[in-house]
Write an enzyme that holds these catalytic residues in place. Structure first.
Site, short mmCIF file in Angstrom:
data_model
loop_
_atom_site.label_atom_id
_atom_site.label_comp_id
_atom_site.label_asym_id
_atom_site.label_seq_id
_atom_site.Cartn_x
_atom_site.Cartn_y
_atom_site.Cartn_z
N GLY A 294 -27.44 19.04 5.94
CA GLY A 294 -28.58 18.95 5.03
C GLY A 294 -29.10 20.31 4.67
O GLY A 294 -28.42 21.32 4.85
N ASN A 295 -30.31 20.34 4.16
CA ASN A 295 -30.90 21.61 3.76
C ASN A 295 -32.41 21.54 3.96
O ASN A 295 -32.94 20.53 4.39
CB ASN A 295 -30.54 21.91 2.31
CG ASN A 295 -31.09 20.83 1.40
OD1 ASN A 295 -32.29 20.72 1.22
ND2 ASN A 295 -30.21 20.02 0.85
#
Ligand code: CTP
Ligand code: CA
Length: 230
Positions: A33-34
């Site tokens: 993810g980020n």
């Protein structure tokens, strides 16, 4: 406050906002993810709805609550988001791509939890589709609508990267923020951006709440909308 003033300059305009960070599964409990919190996109959805727009929000996982009057669809991966956006694109006037889309995904997700004792997994990654670039490409194919607003979180030469993305993805506006600064960008409630338009147009928005920044972005959208009732 001025930033929250009620205006109806988006009455009847159909706006699709994407927000949050996509998650690309590695196994049933882990993902790539980020750092997107979704706050900028949710602020945009709230502001657009308050200005009279019909707002659809395609949201990657966040802990935020749906703003009043906004129709929300939850997605997880970049592929889900791509499908949700393209399902709706023919029926919207504006797409605001505030989401942080993971650029790569594991080629397969393990069906069972990977065990540490089996050693470090070797993740094979493949590129995700670029949703904004695909929307820009669709317009090159003859669709005049929708208006496209992209975002870029950059470090270093932020405006040059922004200009490049604006052109490359065939967007109308590109909102750049310098995530090298600690008071703007990820997770916090404030942001400082530059709104880039075609033909060199440039609007600086100094440090402000994400809601106030959203209002300024929507001002730029209103300026580009075809005049008069549809
Ligand atoms: N974007 C998208 N689909 C992707 C990647 C990005 O729609 N697969 C959109 C984002 O929502 C944003 C804009 O493109 O509006 C710019 O995203 P960014 O990550 O800054 O651009 P990239 O082209 O992925 O370039 P890089 O990450 O290498 O800087
Ligand atoms: Ca990216």
């Amino acid at each position: 406050t001025a930033a929250h003033r009620r205006r109806d300059d988006l009455a009847g305009v159909r706006v699709l906002v994407t927000a949050g960070g996509t998650r690309e599964p590695i196994d049933p409990v882990r993902f790539l993810g980020n750092r997107s919190s979704g706050k900028m996109g949710f602020a945009l959805a709230a502001a657009a709805a308050a200005r009279g727009a019909e707002v659809q929000l395609v949201a990657a996982p966040t802990s935020l609550t749906t703003p009043p009057g906004v129709i929300r669809t939850d997605v997880t991966t970049a592929l889900d988001m791509h499908a949700a956006v393209f399902d709706r694109v023919a029926d919207v006037d504006v797409v605001v791509k505030a989401a942080a889309v993971a650029d790569f995904r594991p080629v397969t997700a393990a069906g069972s939890k990977l065990k540490k004792s089996a050693g470090a997994p070797r993740l094979e990654l493949v590129p995700n589709p670029d949703i904004l670039a695909d929307l820009g490409e669709r317009r090159r194919g003859g669709h005049a609508q929708p208006l496209l607003v992209g975002f870029a979180a950059e470090t270093d030469d932020v405006e040059a990267y922004g200009r490049d993305k604006l052109a490359r993805k065939n967007a109308d506006l590109l909102v750049v923020n310098d995530v090298g600064a600690s008071d703007a960008g990820f997770g916090v409630d404030t942001n400082r951006v530059v709104i880039l338009g075609r033909d060199g147009a440039r609007t600086e928005v100094g440090l402000a709440t994400k809601r106030a920044v959203a209002e300024r972005i929507l001002d730029a959208v209103v300026d580009l909308l075809p005049a008069g009732p549809a």
